[in-house]
Design an enzyme around this catalytic site. Structure first.
Site, PDB file in Angstrom:
ATOM      1  CD  GLU A  12      44.062  85.104  55.518  1.00  0.00           C
ATOM      2  OE1 GLU A  12      42.871  84.894  55.824  1.00  0.00           O
ATOM      3  OE2 GLU A  12      44.818  85.786  56.239  1.00  0.00           O
ATOM      4  CD  GLU A  72      45.000  90.328  54.940  1.00  0.00           C
ATOM      5  OE1 GLU A  72      44.575  89.984  56.068  1.00  0.00           O
ATOM      6  OE2 GLU A  72      44.433  90.020  53.885  1.00  0.00           O
TER       7      GLU A  72
HETATM    8  C1  GBH Z   1      42.459  87.979  57.280  1.00  0.00           C
HETATM    9  O1  GBH Z   1      42.054  86.758  57.771  1.00  0.00           O
HETATM   10  C2  GBH Z   1      41.688  88.274  56.039  1.00  0.00           C
HETATM   11  O2  GBH Z   1      42.510  88.137  54.907  1.00  0.00           O
HETATM   12  C3  GBH Z   1      41.029  89.630  56.040  1.00  0.00           C
HETATM   13  O3  GBH Z   1      40.080  89.687  55.017  1.00  0.00           O
HETATM   14  C4  GBH Z   1      40.429  89.888  57.390  1.00  0.00           C
HETATM   15  O4  GBH Z   1      39.665  91.068  57.433  1.00  0.00           O
HETATM   16  C5  GBH Z   1      41.575  90.006  58.368  1.00  0.00           C
HETATM   17  O5  GBH Z   1      42.395  88.885  58.321  1.00  0.00           O
HETATM   18  C6  GBH Z   1      41.136  90.208  59.805  1.00  0.00           C
HETATM   19  O6  GBH Z   1      40.405  89.121  60.264  1.00  0.00           O
HETATM   20  O7  GBH Z   1      40.173  81.062  65.295  1.00  0.00           O
HETATM   21  O8  GBH Z   1      40.057  79.264  63.668  1.00  0.00           O
HETATM   22  O9  GBH Z   1      39.957  81.562  62.941  1.00  0.00           O
HETATM   23  C7  GBH Z   1      42.708  86.317  58.947  1.00  0.00           C
HETATM   24  C8  GBH Z   1      42.302  84.882  59.185  1.00  0.00           C
HETATM   25  C9  GBH Z   1      42.338  84.783  61.543  1.00  0.00           C
HETATM   26  C10 GBH Z   1      42.745  82.857  60.184  1.00  0.00           C
HETATM   27  C11 GBH Z   1      42.811  84.038  62.748  1.00  0.00           C
HETATM   28  C12 GBH Z   1      43.194  82.131  61.404  1.00  0.00           C
HETATM   29  C13 GBH Z   1      42.862  81.917  63.788  1.00  0.00           C
HETATM   30  C14 GBH Z   1      42.253  80.580  63.801  1.00  0.00           C
HETATM   31  N1  GBH Z   1      42.919  84.282  60.330  1.00  0.00           N
HETATM   32  N2  GBH Z   1      42.519  82.659  62.576  1.00  0.00           N
HETATM   33  S1  GBH Z   1      40.500  80.610  63.922  1.00  0.00           S
END
Ligand code: GBH
Length: 446
Positions: free
Chosen positions: A168, A350
């Site tokens: 990511e 994931e």
């Molecule tokens: C993943 O990130 C990670 O790889 C992992 O480590 C983590 O534990 C898992 O997901 C659960 O969170 O509201 O601006 O964040 C996910 C990351 C989450 C990025 C949702 C985008 C929405 C936009 N994503 N997010 S924001």
């Protein structure tokens, strides 16, 4: 409306594997043991004053029983990450043999149990010493990352069966350097775009470094991708270019999305580190695209810089994170990847959710919401496969409840509960459901 769909099996390609994913800082603990160096997440979590990864799931000491747990569930693939500061404490120079030995034990333990080990090189834990030298904002960090990748290829290339360069990069660049919500907590858009470029460059350099060292093991990158929803086509296109195409296009086509590039350059001035030859490196052939899918992004036009678009709060069924539950989004995303980027192999690296409605009943944690979530998403995956998308892995996030970054320990994504007071692992209904789902797929008795 929340009842799980009926179990569907069959139709998956030869060689498809079911597994689970974790990340080093979220589960290992043992942050000062066996010569591990400090990472930016040690520094950031201690500075924020909340939970830290100091102990986490104590997986560094419990790896063997955690592998037994996975074997008991019939998992076929395990995606873990290597903590760069554990194997190379300052992020340059000599390796730390005790750190490397941990991952060799873990990987060999997977192989002994018939579980495919898939290693991610960077799941956000940059050595603090590299941060002090400028972090991902300086080009040198990309070169150091390539050296680290070469070292890991040499040390583990004979046993690791799949390699992922980055997890990511959007999150690292934007949440870490534009919005400051994750380590290192920087808030500066031009820096974030420079960071994104160096992350991409380091990916390409690491592919080259691994390619000559890991035999036929497949190499890929994992992106967080979101299907876009919304009525304003301009705002949707800008958000899609920002979140998805900014990483997909360079890696898979060797170009940045031109309209957004011009928009960023009008807004912030030229991006200093972007030299055109970099795109040849960034677009080195990969064997699979890793996709982390959680939810769609609902977009509306707004005044918010720099995109003039913003994400709308989710509606309908949401998780404890406030993220919308929409398995159709996974289907749409997979079909879109095939339509726009061709017949590349995709690994779901994931997919999962945190929910607040879990409770312990007779020794099992009942988590009906997660069972429904997994069931619906696996069904969506199967529909995408039936419609021609080449999907080869599914890794549930996550094997264990763990350190959910800035949210600490109260958001639980595990299919296995961790009682942090005792470090006891307690199966959730979703783990048992997943075990049965895999067994049914393999024609075993459940
Ligand atoms: C993943 O990130 C990670 O790889 C992992 O480590 C983590 O534990 C898992 O997901 C659960 O969170 O509201 O601006 O964040 C996910 C990351 C989450 C990025 C949702 C985008 C929405 C936009 N994503 N997010 S924001």
């Amino acid at each position: 409306a929340t009842a799980p769909l009926p179990a569907v099996t069959g139709g998956l390609p030869e060689g498809f594997r079911f597994g689970a994913a974790t990340a080093a800082y979220q589960i290992e603990g043992a942050v000062r043991e066996d010569g591990r160096g400090e990472s930016i997440w040690d520094r950031f979590s201690h500075r924020m004053g909340g939970d830290t990864g100091d102990v986490a799931c104590d997986h560094y000491h419990r790896w063997e029983s955690d592998l037994d747990l996975m074997a008991g569930l019939g998992l076929e693939s395990y995606r873990f990450s290597i903590a760069w500061p554990r194997v190379q404490p300052d992020g340059r120079g000599a390796l730390n043999p005790r750190g490397v030995a941990f991952y060799r034990r873990l990987v060999e333990g997977c192989l002994e149990r018939g579980i495919e080990p898939v290693a991610t090189l960077y799941h956000w834990d940059l050595p603090q010493a590299r941060q002090e030298a400028g972090g991902w904002a300086v080009r040198d960090t990309a070169l150091r990352f390539a050296e680290y990748a070469a070292h890991m290829g040499d040390a583990l290339g004979d046993v690791v069966q799949g390699w992922i360069t980055h997890n990511e990069p959007w999150v690292v660049a934007i949440l870490g350097h534009a919005l400051g919500r994750k380590a290192p907590g920087v808030r500066d858009w031009p820096t974030a775009l420079t960071v994104a470029h160096h992350l991409l460059l380091s990916h390409g350099l690491a592919v080259d470094a691994l390619r000559s060292r890991v035999g036929s093991a497949p190499i890929g990158i994992t992106l967080n991708l979101n299907p876009m929803r919304g009525d304003d086509t301009g705002a949707v296109a800008r958000m899609d270019a920002h979140q998805n195409r900014w990483f997909l296009d360079p890696v898979l086509r060797g170009t940045y999305p031109v309209e957004l590039l011009e928009h960023y350059q009008r807004t912030f001035g030229p991006l200093p580190s972007l030299n055109p030859e970099d795109l040849d490196v960034i677009s080195r052939p990969i064997d699979f695209l890793g996709v982390n899918y959680y939810s769609p992004t609902v977009v509306r036009a707004s005044a918010e810089p720099p995109l003039q678009a913003s994400a709308v709060a989710a509606r309908g069924r949401v998780t404890a994170m406030g993220w919308e539950v929409d398995a159709g989004g996974l289907y749409d995303l997979l079909l879109r990847l095939r339509a726009d980027y061709g017949d590349l192999e995709i690994w779901i690296t994931e997919n999962g959710a945190a929910f607040d409605d879990e409770r312990l009943v007779d020794g099992v944690v009942e988590d009906a919401s997660r069972v429904a979530y997994l069931s619906e998403h696996l069904d969506a995956l199967r529909r995408a496969v039936a419609d021609g998308v080449n999907v080869a892995r599914y890794h549930a996030w996550s094997l264990l409840d763990n350190f959910e970054w800035e949210h600490g320990y109260d958001k639980r994504f595990g299919i296995v509960r961790v009682d942090y007071a005792t470090q006891e692992r307690i199966l959730k209904r979703s783990a048992l459901w997943y075990r049965d789902h895999i067994a049914a797929e393999r024609g075993g008795r459940i």
